[in-house]
Enzyme design. Structure first.
Site, mmCIF file in Angstrom:
data_model
loop_
_atom_site.group_PDB
_atom_site.id
_atom_site.type_symbol
_atom_site.label_atom_id
_atom_site.label_comp_id
_atom_site.label_asym_id
_atom_site.label_seq_id
_atom_site.Cartn_x
_atom_site.Cartn_y
_atom_site.Cartn_z
ATOM 1 N N GLU A 192 -1.473 -9.004 2.928
ATOM 2 C CA GLU A 192 -1.714 -10.405 3.275
ATOM 3 C C GLU A 192 -1.829 -11.364 2.074
ATOM 4 O O GLU A 192 -1.043 -12.300 1.931
ATOM 5 C CB GLU A 192 -2.995 -10.477 4.118
ATOM 6 N N ASP A 237 0.335 -11.912 7.280
ATOM 7 C CA ASP A 237 0.517 -10.802 8.223
ATOM 8 C C ASP A 237 0.840 -11.317 9.625
ATOM 9 O O ASP A 237 1.943 -11.121 10.132
ATOM 10 C CB ASP A 237 -0.760 -9.957 8.287
ATOM 11 N N GLY A 281 0.304 -38.050 6.865
ATOM 12 C CA GLY A 281 0.218 -39.395 6.293
ATOM 13 C C GLY A 281 -1.056 -40.144 6.681
ATOM 14 O O GLY A 281 -1.224 -41.309 6.309
HETATM 15 N N1 COA Z 1 5.038 10.875 10.728
HETATM 16 C C1 COA Z 1 5.207 11.254 9.462
HETATM 17 N N2 COA Z 1 5.117 10.404 8.418
HETATM 18 C C2 COA Z 1 4.796 9.118 8.710
HETATM 19 C C3 COA Z 1 4.602 8.668 10.011
HETATM 20 C C4 COA Z 1 4.737 9.610 11.059
HETATM 21 N N3 COA Z 1 4.578 9.271 12.313
HETATM 22 N N4 COA Z 1 4.322 7.344 9.977
HETATM 23 C C5 COA Z 1 4.329 6.994 8.688
HETATM 24 N N5 COA Z 1 4.623 8.058 7.908
HETATM 25 C C6 COA Z 1 4.759 8.099 6.465
HETATM 26 C C7 COA Z 1 5.924 7.275 5.979
HETATM 27 O O1 COA Z 1 7.108 7.970 6.165
HETATM 28 C C8 COA Z 1 5.544 7.078 4.533
HETATM 29 O O2 COA Z 1 5.879 8.232 3.815
HETATM 30 P P1 COA Z 1 6.770 8.266 2.454
HETATM 31 O O3 COA Z 1 6.446 7.060 1.665
HETATM 32 O O4 COA Z 1 6.337 9.559 1.824
HETATM 33 O O5 COA Z 1 8.180 8.308 2.842
HETATM 34 C C9 COA Z 1 4.037 7.015 4.578
HETATM 35 O O6 COA Z 1 3.664 7.479 5.872
HETATM 36 C C10 COA Z 1 3.363 5.675 4.396
HETATM 37 O O7 COA Z 1 4.157 4.567 4.594
HETATM 38 P P2 COA Z 1 3.875 3.220 3.783
HETATM 39 O O8 COA Z 1 4.484 2.136 4.562
HETATM 40 O O9 COA Z 1 4.321 3.377 2.368
HETATM 41 O O10 COA Z 1 2.282 3.081 3.847
HETATM 42 P P3 COA Z 1 1.246 2.602 2.713
HETATM 43 O O11 COA Z 1 -0.087 2.742 3.335
HETATM 44 O O12 COA Z 1 1.447 3.293 1.421
HETATM 45 O O13 COA Z 1 1.592 1.049 2.477
HETATM 46 C C11 COA Z 1 1.884 -1.250 3.153
HETATM 47 C C12 COA Z 1 1.135 0.076 3.370
HETATM 48 C C13 COA Z 1 1.445 -2.192 4.232
HETATM 49 C C14 COA Z 1 1.540 -1.820 1.775
HETATM 50 C C15 COA Z 1 3.400 -0.988 3.246
HETATM 51 O O14 COA Z 1 3.677 -0.343 4.446
HETATM 52 C C16 COA Z 1 4.233 -2.260 3.155
HETATM 53 O O15 COA Z 1 4.418 -2.837 2.084
HETATM 54 N N6 COA Z 1 4.795 -2.691 4.287
HETATM 55 C C17 COA Z 1 5.685 -3.840 4.374
HETATM 56 C C18 COA Z 1 4.941 -5.133 4.249
HETATM 57 C C19 COA Z 1 3.852 -5.287 5.276
HETATM 58 O O16 COA Z 1 4.051 -5.207 6.459
HETATM 59 N N7 COA Z 1 2.657 -5.574 4.751
HETATM 60 C C20 COA Z 1 1.575 -6.018 5.560
HETATM 61 C C21 COA Z 1 0.802 -4.985 6.167
HETATM 62 S S1 COA Z 1 -0.406 -5.739 7.190
#
Ligand code: COA
Length: 483
Positions: free
Chosen positions: A194, A223, A303
């Site tokens: 966010e 978000d 304005g």
């Molecule tokens: N089964 C197996 N693996 C799963 C899964 C499932 N059902 N669901 C998620 N995963 C895995 C993903 O494949 C990923 O694995 P990998 O990176 O090893 O390939 C992992 O879980 C985590 O995904 P990720 O999105 O990287 O989570 P994060 O907690 O590290 O990051 C954010 C979180 C929000 C920072 C990131 O998802 C992001 O930048 N998203 C886009 C922007 C966004 O929406 N941000 C706002 C969030 S409110």
């Protein structure tokens, strides 16, 4: 061969038959043309339903969403689609689920409000998307659903094997909608939350006071704001699919979504190239502008000058304030209310340009009046004479406001493990699509139901899938062994 002679009677009969036939053909053609015209006028739509309003189903009935979202931005989008009637199937990792289930927990052992308030009216299925059997179930879901929504970090969906090419080949009608932090460019691989988006989208440079640091706002424009944008993109893509028959990719970058919401500040940035921003109080205070749009405190973004003023009780109540707008057409009414009728004709106050250098003094004088009344009294008195004002409502007041409960904007739902909680219902009210807010699902609550009823797996197959570990978390012992 001699021509057969036709009698006059027979000729007459034939003529009548021919003309009747022509008439039928003409009538048929007329009817077809009329039908075509009616169809064109109706834009190809069915006849208007005769069912009472609100009883003809919901706007997105029949739309199936494969919901791969987590945290806030994606879940906001899919919750809104669920409120509109879509069947939202939330895929979560077995034993873990959406990380927010356990974040900011207020009730031990129960899903957090962070999760429950963003995942209402959905169903939950647990699938390990990296397990071969899990991949197989996902492919069935892709064939079964209309839209896949995700907000993983860049590349995560591809790493699961769910590339656009794979999804499009499996179901050419599927729409794939994503939230990412940034669009293509130097930051496209970054993870974003966010406040990162609020800063990178330009918004955080604008609130706060001139002499203070940048500020983020509590409204989740990065978000939830981007989730709203994505929902609009999805609905548009569904509409386009009616004509094209094919899905497409929909991308909303949080930076773009925030900028869209902060567009008036980009407007001011361009105006700055043509002279000072006269409605900013620093103009009236004689402080020159820099190269970029400055922070403007509580100045009105439009304005019509405005400011936040103290009301009766402000010494003990941090929310005893009101936003007061000195809208030009009601300047006379403002002068009468605050006991300054002479300002109506005084050349220093009578016109908006004359008032600009004196705004601080004007708002201080109005505040002397607002401080004698509660914010609700000011609201009543001012609105009676069309002066736009807004009480600063605390979240406690919002939670208790009866009119918001009545309209379904604030809804109380019951949850099996946490009990009753408040959530925000559908802020979009439609006369023929009535929102029903249901509690958020427990982790994997609908796994078997979806596998069996939606995807057609038999009981034996479900048992096999369970045993494979594709939908259940590894046993504690097995986990310890693996570690
Ligand atoms: N089964 C197996 N693996 C799963 C899964 C499932 N059902 N669901 C998620 N995963 C895995 C993903 O494949 C990923 O694995 P990998 O990176 O090893 O390939 C992992 O879980 C985590 O995904 P990720 O999105 O990287 O989570 P994060 O907690 O590290 O990051 C954010 C979180 C929000 C920072 C990131 O998802 C992001 O930048 N998203 C886009 C922007 C966004 O929406 N941000 C706002 C969030 S409110």
């Amino acid at each position: 061969m001699p021509k057969r002679k036709t009698s006059t009677k027979a000729r007459q009969k034939l003529a009548v038959k021919k003309s009747a036939g022509k008439k039928v053909v003409k009538l048929k053609a007329k009817k077809t043309a009329a039908k075509a015209t009616a169809k064109a006028a109706a834009n190809g739509l069915p006849r208007p339903s005769a069912k009472p309003w609100g009883q003809a189903g919901k706007a997105l009935d029949g739309v199936r969403i494969l919901d791969f979202t987590h945290v806030q931005s994606g879940p906001t989008c899919t919750q809104l689609l669920a409120y509109m009637g879509a069947d939202v199937i939330k895929v979560e990792r077995p034993g873990v689920g959406d990380i927010t289930r356990g974040q900011l927990r207020d009730v031990k052992g129960a899903d957090s409000l962070y999760f429950t308030m963003l995942n209402g009216s959905k169903r939950s299925i647990t699938i390990d998307s990296k397990h071969p059997k899990g991949k197989e179930i996902l492919d069935r879901l892709i064939k079964h659903c209309d839209v896949l929504v995700e907000n993983f970090a860049p590349g995560a969906l591809d790493r699961m094997g769910l590339t656009w090419e794979h999804i499009h080949k499996t179901n050419p009608r599927m729409i794939v909608a994503s939230v990412k932090g940034f669009g293509p460019g130097p930051y496209e691989d970054c993870k974003v939350y966010e406040n990162v988006a609020q800063c990178a989208g330009g918004a955080a440079s604008t609130p706060g006071f001139r002499e203070g640091p940048p500020l983020v706002t509590g409204a989740q424009i990065g978000d939830s704001g981007t989730g709203l944008h994505l929902a609009f993109g999805i609905v548009s893509a569904l509409y386009q699919r009616i004509r094209t028959g094919r899905g497409q990719r929909v991308l909303c970058a949080m930076q773009d979504g925030v900028l869209n919401l902060a567009r008036v500040k980009l407007r001011d940035q361009q105006r700055l190239g043509h002279g000072p921003l006269t409605e900013y109080s620093q103009y009236g205070e004689g402080i020159s502008f820099g190269k970029a749009v400055p922070r403007a405190g509580n100045d009105s973004g439009g304005g019509q000058p405005g400011w936040i003023l103290k009301c009766k009780g402000w010494e003990n109540d941090p929310d005893s304030y009101i936003y007061f707008i000195t809208q030009a057409p009601v300047w006379g009414a403002i002068c009468d209310l605050i006991g300054k009728p002479e300002w109506k004709s005084d050349p220093d106050y009578a016109t908006p340009p004359a008032r600009l250098p004196r705004l601080r003094h004007i708002f201080d004088t109005i505040e002397q009046w607002t401080m004698t009344k509660t914010k609700f009294e000011v609201m009543d008195i001012c609105n009676a004479v069309d002066i736009p004002v807004g009480p600063i409502l605390s979240m406690k007041e919002i939670a208790e406001e009866p009119s918001l409960r009545k309209t379904g904007t604030v809804v109380e739902v019951d949850h099996p493990t946490r009990g009753k909680y408040l959530t925000v219902g559908n802020p979009i009210k439609m006369s023929d699509s009535i929102t029903e807010v249901r509690r958020s699902p427990l982790l994997g609550e609908h796994t078997e139901e979806i596998l069996g009823k939606e995807l057609g797996y038999s009981k034996a197959e479900i048992a096999e899938i369970k045993a494979s570990g594709a939908i259940t978390a590894p046993e504690k012992g097995a986990r310890a062994e693996a570690a």
